[in-house]
Design a protein around this motif. Structure first.
Motif, mmCIF file in Angstrom:
data_model
loop_
_atom_site.group_PDB
_atom_site.id
_atom_site.type_symbol
_atom_site.label_atom_id
_atom_site.label_comp_id
_atom_site.label_asym_id
_atom_site.label_seq_id
_atom_site.Cartn_x
_atom_site.Cartn_y
_atom_site.Cartn_z
ATOM 1 N N THR A 1 25.475 -67.738 -20.175
ATOM 2 C CA THR A 1 25.549 -67.540 -18.729
ATOM 3 C C THR A 1 25.321 -68.882 -18.049
ATOM 4 O O THR A 1 24.840 -69.838 -18.663
ATOM 5 N N THR A 2 25.638 -68.955 -16.773
ATOM 6 C CA THR A 2 25.387 -70.169 -16.017
ATOM 7 C C THR A 2 23.896 -70.477 -16.021
ATOM 8 O O THR A 2 23.492 -71.640 -16.109
ATOM 9 N N GLN A 3 23.065 -69.443 -15.954
ATOM 10 C CA GLN A 3 21.617 -69.643 -16.001
ATOM 11 C C GLN A 3 21.191 -70.209 -17.350
ATOM 12 O O GLN A 3 20.344 -71.097 -17.411
ATOM 13 N N ASP A 4 21.783 -69.717 -18.442
ATOM 14 C CA ASP A 4 21.481 -70.255 -19.774
ATOM 15 C C ASP A 4 21.795 -71.747 -19.834
ATOM 16 O O ASP A 4 21.036 -72.541 -20.377
ATOM 17 N N ILE A 5 22.934 -72.109 -19.271
ATOM 18 C CA ILE A 5 23.366 -73.505 -19.275
ATOM 19 C C ILE A 5 22.417 -74.353 -18.433
ATOM 20 O O ILE A 5 21.993 -75.435 -18.845
ATOM 21 N N ARG B 1 31.379 -75.769 -9.444
ATOM 22 C CA ARG B 1 31.879 -74.634 -8.662
ATOM 23 C C ARG B 1 32.073 -73.344 -9.462
ATOM 24 O O ARG B 1 32.029 -72.280 -8.900
ATOM 25 N N SER B 2 32.359 -73.462 -10.752
ATOM 26 C CA SER B 2 32.499 -72.251 -11.561
ATOM 27 C C SER B 2 32.201 -72.570 -13.021
ATOM 28 O O SER B 2 32.271 -73.717 -13.454
ATOM 29 N N ARG B 3 31.898 -71.541 -13.761
ATOM 30 C CA ARG B 3 31.641 -71.655 -15.187
ATOM 31 C C ARG B 3 32.905 -72.157 -15.900
ATOM 32 O O ARG B 3 32.844 -72.959 -16.812
ATOM 33 N N LYS B 4 34.062 -71.700 -15.459
ATOM 34 C CA LYS B 4 35.341 -72.099 -16.061
ATOM 35 C C LYS B 4 35.566 -73.604 -15.894
ATOM 36 O O LYS B 4 35.976 -74.285 -16.850
#
Length: 176
Positions: A4-8, A24-27
């Protein structure tokens, strides 16, 4: 892949808002990681294959060493790259650098010389490349399957990997 973005953000030691601010996005973040991983891979491989005065056999040994070492240092990198390419097979950063095409032409000449000398069976350069990558990468891509199939502990797996270069070289060259 599944982070997840939080994990990162937690792994990077920053807050999630910082990731969103810069990417701006995970992608977009994953695309950037993919781009940098591919660029680093090609740059390091270029150094390995551009060494002067190497015989074809020493060149192959150097490539095997590089691929195995890279996979030991970054055991999930190949899985990440494969997953990203499966998501978007037309990623612009996955294209081969121009010098890679020239290296493939040189590879054809090396193989022809080895076949003529009787030290290799005939093989197209493209199949040679895929075989070499597969022989080096599969034990990492399928590590849980490999460990289970041949009943290896983690220590046994590391020993198994340390034996790969010699095994691969014997598969490629007839006179070993």
């Amino acid at each position: 892949m599944h982070a997840t973005t939080q994990d990162i953000a937690d792994a990077a030691g920053i807050n999630r808002a910082s990731i969103h601010y810069y990417y701006r996005s995970r992608k977009i973040l994953f695309d950037k990681v993919f781009e940098e991983a591919m660029a680093e891979f090609h740059a390091k491989l270029t150094v390995v294959v551009s060494q002067e005065n190497l015989t074809f056999r020493k060149l192959v040994e150097s490539v095997i060493d590089f691929l195995l070492k890279k996979s030991l240092e970054h055991p999930f990198l190949e899985l990440f790259l494969v997953a990203e390419l499966n998501q978007d097979p037309h990623l612009k950063h996955a294209r081969l650098p121009e010098e890679a095409r020239a290296r493939r032409m040189m590879l054809k000449e090396y193989i022809a010389e080895e076949v003529a000398a009787g030290t290799m069976k005939p093989i197209e350069a493209e199949h040679f490349i895929v075989n070499l990558i597969s022989l080096c990468s599969f034990p990492f891509l399928a590590k849980p399957i490999v460990k289970n199939a041949i009943e290896l502990s983690e220590e046994g797996y590391v020993k198994f990997i340390s034996e790969r270069k010699a095994v691969i070289m014997k598969l490629i060259f007839l006179d070993l």
